[in-house]
Design a protein around this motif. Structure first.
Motif, PDB file in Angstrom:
ATOM      1  N   PHE A  21     -89.409 -26.682  23.191  1.00 21.51           N
ATOM      2  CA  PHE A  21     -88.361 -25.698  22.939  1.00 21.51           C
ATOM      3  C   PHE A  21     -88.295 -25.957  21.283  1.00 21.51           C
ATOM      4  N   ASN A  22     -88.276 -24.907  20.654  1.00 13.82           N
ATOM      5  CA  ASN A  22     -88.144 -24.825  19.286  1.00 13.82           C
ATOM      6  C   ASN A  22     -87.399 -23.498  18.788  1.00 13.82           C
ATOM      7  N   GLN A  23     -86.351 -23.828  17.798  1.00 14.78           N
ATOM      8  CA  GLN A  23     -85.883 -22.967  17.026  1.00 14.78           C
ATOM      9  C   GLN A  23     -86.397 -22.694  15.659  1.00 14.78           C
ATOM     10  N   VAL A  24     -86.720 -21.203  15.484  1.00 18.00           N
ATOM     11  CA  VAL A  24     -87.515 -21.118  14.417  1.00 18.00           C
ATOM     12  C   VAL A  24     -86.841 -20.126  13.484  1.00 18.00           C
ATOM     13  N   ARG A  25     -86.372 -20.434  12.324  1.00 18.02           N
ATOM     14  CA  ARG A  25     -85.756 -19.872  11.269  1.00 18.02           C
ATOM     15  C   ARG A  25     -86.937 -19.409  10.308  1.00 18.02           C
ATOM     16  N   LEU A  26     -87.634 -18.434  10.334  1.00 14.03           N
ATOM     17  CA  LEU A  26     -88.502 -18.274   9.361  1.00 14.03           C
ATOM     18  C   LEU A  26     -88.616 -16.670   8.817  1.00 14.03           C
ATOM     19  N   HIS A  27     -87.755 -15.795   9.706  1.00 10.50           N
ATOM     20  CA  HIS A  27     -87.820 -14.571   9.395  1.00 10.50           C
ATOM     21  C   HIS A  27     -86.856 -14.260   7.982  1.00 10.50           C
ATOM     22  N   PRO A  28     -87.833 -13.594   6.936  1.00  8.02           N
ATOM     23  CA  PRO A  28     -86.684 -13.237   6.045  1.00  8.02           C
ATOM     24  C   PRO A  28     -85.413 -12.459   5.999  1.00  8.02           C
ATOM     25  N   THR A  29     -84.658 -12.308   5.268  1.00  2.53           N
ATOM     26  CA  THR A  29     -83.355 -11.553   5.648  1.00  2.53           C
ATOM     27  C   THR A  29     -83.529 -10.169   5.121  1.00  2.53           C
ATOM     28  N   GLN A  30     -83.009  -9.201   5.554  1.00  3.98           N
ATOM     29  CA  GLN A  30     -83.027  -8.077   4.751  1.00  3.98           C
ATOM     30  C   GLN A  30     -81.592  -7.664   4.278  1.00  3.98           C
ATOM     31  N   GLU A  31     -81.568  -7.452   2.986  1.00  3.22           N
ATOM     32  CA  GLU A  31     -80.352  -7.275   2.109  1.00  3.22           C
ATOM     33  C   GLU A  31     -80.911  -6.406   0.793  1.00  3.22           C
ATOM     34  N   ALA A  32     -79.942  -6.446  -0.134  1.00  2.00           N
ATOM     35  CA  ALA A  32     -80.152  -5.468  -1.445  1.00  2.00           C
ATOM     36  C   ALA A  32     -80.965  -6.075  -2.116  1.00  2.00           C
ATOM     37  N   ARG A  33     -81.177  -7.291  -2.247  1.00  3.19           N
ATOM     38  CA  ARG A  33     -82.286  -8.117  -3.218  1.00  3.19           C
ATOM     39  C   ARG A  33     -83.681  -8.013  -2.453  1.00  3.19           C
ATOM     40  N   GLU A  67     -96.145 -24.883  29.443  1.00  4.82           N
ATOM     41  CA  GLU A  67     -97.501 -25.826  29.942  1.00  4.82           C
ATOM     42  C   GLU A  67     -97.543 -27.066  29.174  1.00  4.82           C
ATOM     43  N   GLN A  68     -98.376 -28.086  29.839  1.00  4.02           N
ATOM     44  CA  GLN A  68     -98.666 -29.280  28.975  1.00  4.02           C
ATOM     45  C   GLN A  68     -99.707 -28.865  28.103  1.00  4.02           C
ATOM     46  N   HIS A  69     -99.420 -29.630  26.883  1.00  2.00           N
ATOM     47  CA  HIS A  69    -100.138 -29.337  25.597  1.00  2.00           C
ATOM     48  C   HIS A  69    -100.253 -30.879  24.612  1.00  2.00           C
ATOM     49  N   THR A  70    -101.382 -30.906  23.820  1.00  5.32           N
ATOM     50  CA  THR A  70    -101.034 -32.013  22.915  1.00  5.32           C
ATOM     51  C   THR A  70    -101.116 -31.502  21.594  1.00  5.32           C
ATOM     52  N   GLN A  71    -100.911 -30.137  21.384  1.00  6.91           N
ATOM     53  CA  GLN A  71    -100.965 -29.646  20.146  1.00  6.91           C
ATOM     54  C   GLN A  71    -100.233 -28.207  20.034  1.00  6.91           C
ATOM     55  N   LEU A  72     -99.159 -27.988  19.032  1.00  2.80           N
ATOM     56  CA  LEU A  72     -98.447 -26.809  19.218  1.00  2.80           C
ATOM     57  C   LEU A  72     -98.595 -26.154  17.413  1.00  2.80           C
ATOM     58  N   ARG A  73     -99.195 -24.903  17.529  1.00  4.25           N
ATOM     59  CA  ARG A  73     -99.006 -24.292  16.305  1.00  4.25           C
ATOM     60  C   ARG A  73     -98.304 -23.146  16.204  1.00  4.25           C
ATOM     61  N   ILE A  74     -97.280 -22.960  15.330  1.00  2.88           N
ATOM     62  CA  ILE A  74     -96.313 -21.964  15.010  1.00  2.88           C
ATOM     63  C   ILE A  74     -96.807 -21.352  13.553  1.00  2.88           C
ATOM     64  N   GLU A  75     -97.015 -20.064  13.835  1.00  8.65           N
ATOM     65  CA  GLU A  75     -97.484 -19.531  12.239  1.00  8.65           C
ATOM     66  C   GLU A  75     -96.643 -18.301  12.226  1.00  8.65           C
ATOM     67  N   ALA A  76     -95.811 -18.250  11.138  1.00  8.28           N
ATOM     68  CA  ALA A  76     -95.064 -16.918  10.731  1.00  8.28           C
ATOM     69  C   ALA A  76     -95.796 -16.438   9.425  1.00  8.28           C
ATOM     70  N   GLN A  77     -95.841 -15.003   9.708  1.00  8.84           N
ATOM     71  CA  GLN A  77     -96.447 -14.255   8.497  1.00  8.84           C
ATOM     72  C   GLN A  77     -95.392 -13.092   8.134  1.00  8.84           C
ATOM     73  N   ALA A  78     -95.201 -13.006   6.929  1.00 10.49           N
ATOM     74  CA  ALA A  78     -94.341 -11.812   6.406  1.00 10.49           C
ATOM     75  C   ALA A  78     -94.622 -11.256   5.383  1.00 10.49           C
ATOM     76  N   MET A  79     -94.421 -10.020   4.989  1.00  5.89           N
ATOM     77  CA  MET A  79     -94.551  -9.310   3.841  1.00  5.89           C
ATOM     78  C   MET A  79     -93.116  -8.592   3.457  1.00  5.89           C
ATOM     79  N   VAL A  80     -92.931  -9.065   2.028  1.00  9.02           N
ATOM     80  CA  VAL A  80     -91.386  -8.734   1.697  1.00  9.02           C
ATOM     81  C   VAL A  80     -91.424  -8.198   0.159  1.00  9.02           C
ATOM     82  N   ASP A  81     -90.730  -7.166   0.168  1.00 10.97           N
ATOM     83  CA  ASP A  81     -90.476  -6.558  -1.444  1.00 10.97           C
ATOM     84  C   ASP A  81     -89.287  -7.249  -2.003  1.00 10.97           C
ATOM     85  N   THR A  82     -89.442  -7.679  -2.983  1.00  9.44           N
ATOM     86  CA  THR A  82     -88.302  -8.199  -3.899  1.00  9.44           C
ATOM     87  C   THR A  82     -87.752  -7.382  -4.847  1.00  9.44           C
TER      88      THR A  82
END
Length: 274
Positions: A21-33, A67-82
């Motif tokens: 079980f993992n908590q993932v904080r990788l989602h960019p925030t939406q704000e003025a900048r 399920e049982q596993h010996t490897q876990l891959r978590i990939e986040a992809q984002a597109m952001v305009d600053t």
């Protein structure tokens, strides 16, 4: 500026693990900048993924692999305009007196930024009430940059601020906690920011998630300052979220059963175009 981000976290275990079980904080925030155009989370093996907004407004994904596993891959992809934002207009430090009440949580001590005489520890000159707050903060940012040495091998994720103060060598997390210690003791509400940095090879800290500070300026809002790179956080800084310290915004953390002593690797890729 348009930025594309790939953030890959991989866990490997010598024996089968399960109920990861993992908590993932990788989602960019939406704000003025910045504006988030897209975000995708890919998990291997197949996982149950849910999400919620935390206390500070960041989107948190919960990744549960049954399920049982010996490897876990978590990939986040984002597109952001600053987006470029103006600098604050001249504002005296005294203006903070009426603004601190609702922002107490960004003034009080916390585990990684404990109480202490941090301005004196780091040799910082305290501001006068008539000083321009924005100018003072940028000068402070430059001063701390000049006092510390960026060294990826000098500290660990749990190195105390007092130890960093003694040696003055560390990474963006340490620079940020040090600036938070100083500004909070000066009565300037300040928060820890986690995000990404598009450096083009010019700035430090782009090899993983990056950290910087946001300080409150009355009648302006939160001014981002990066003491690791001696700059204001502008279009090359992509924000994920903020909190009181690193623990509030750590990118990926979790637990699992079995597996033995696992290993983790992280790779971050940030591409940008004006």
């Amino acid at each position: 500026m348009r930025c594309e981000i790939r953030h890959v976290t991989e866990y490997r275990y010598p024996k089968a693990a399960w109920d990861s079980f993992n908590q993932v904080r990788l989602h960019p925030t939406q704000e003025a900048r910045q504006s988030v155009r897209s975000f995708h989370l890919h998990v291997v093996p197949q996982a149950e993924v849910t999400s919620h907004k935390d206390y500070f407004g960041a989107i948190v994904h919960h990744v549960h692999v049954h399920e049982q596993h010996t490897q876990l891959r978590i990939e986040a992809q984002a597109m952001v305009d600053t987006h470029a934002l103006p600098d604050p207009v001249p504002t005296p430090v005294a203006a903070l007196r009426g603004a601190r009440g609702p922002l107490t949580e960004f003034l009080v001590p916390c585990p990684r930024v404990p109480a202490g005489a941090w301005p004196e520890v780091f040799g910082v000159t305290r501001p006068e009430d008539r000083d321009d707050l924005g100018e003072y903060l940028q000068n402070l940012n430059s001063f701390l940059y000049s006092q510390f040495t960026y060294d990826t091998g000098a500290t660990e994720v749990d190195t105390p601020l007092a130890e960093f103060a003694q040696h003055g060598r560390g990474v963006c997390q340490d620079f940020t906690h040090a600036m938070l210690g100083v500004t909070r003791q000066l009565g300037i509400p300040s928060r820890y920011v986690s995000g990404y940095l598009y450096s083009g090879g010019e700035m430090r800290g782009a090899e993983a998630t990056h950290a910087w500070v946001e300080c409150f300026v009355p009648d302006y809002g939160w001014l981002g300052l990066d003491p690791t790179n001696n700059c204001v956080a502008r279009e090359k800084h992509i924000k994920i979220g903020h909190g009181r310290e690193y623990s509030d915004v750590s990118p990926v953390r979790g637990t699992y059963y079995g597996g033995g002593r696992g290993s983790m690797s992280v790779a971050v890729y940030v591409y940008g175009e004006s």
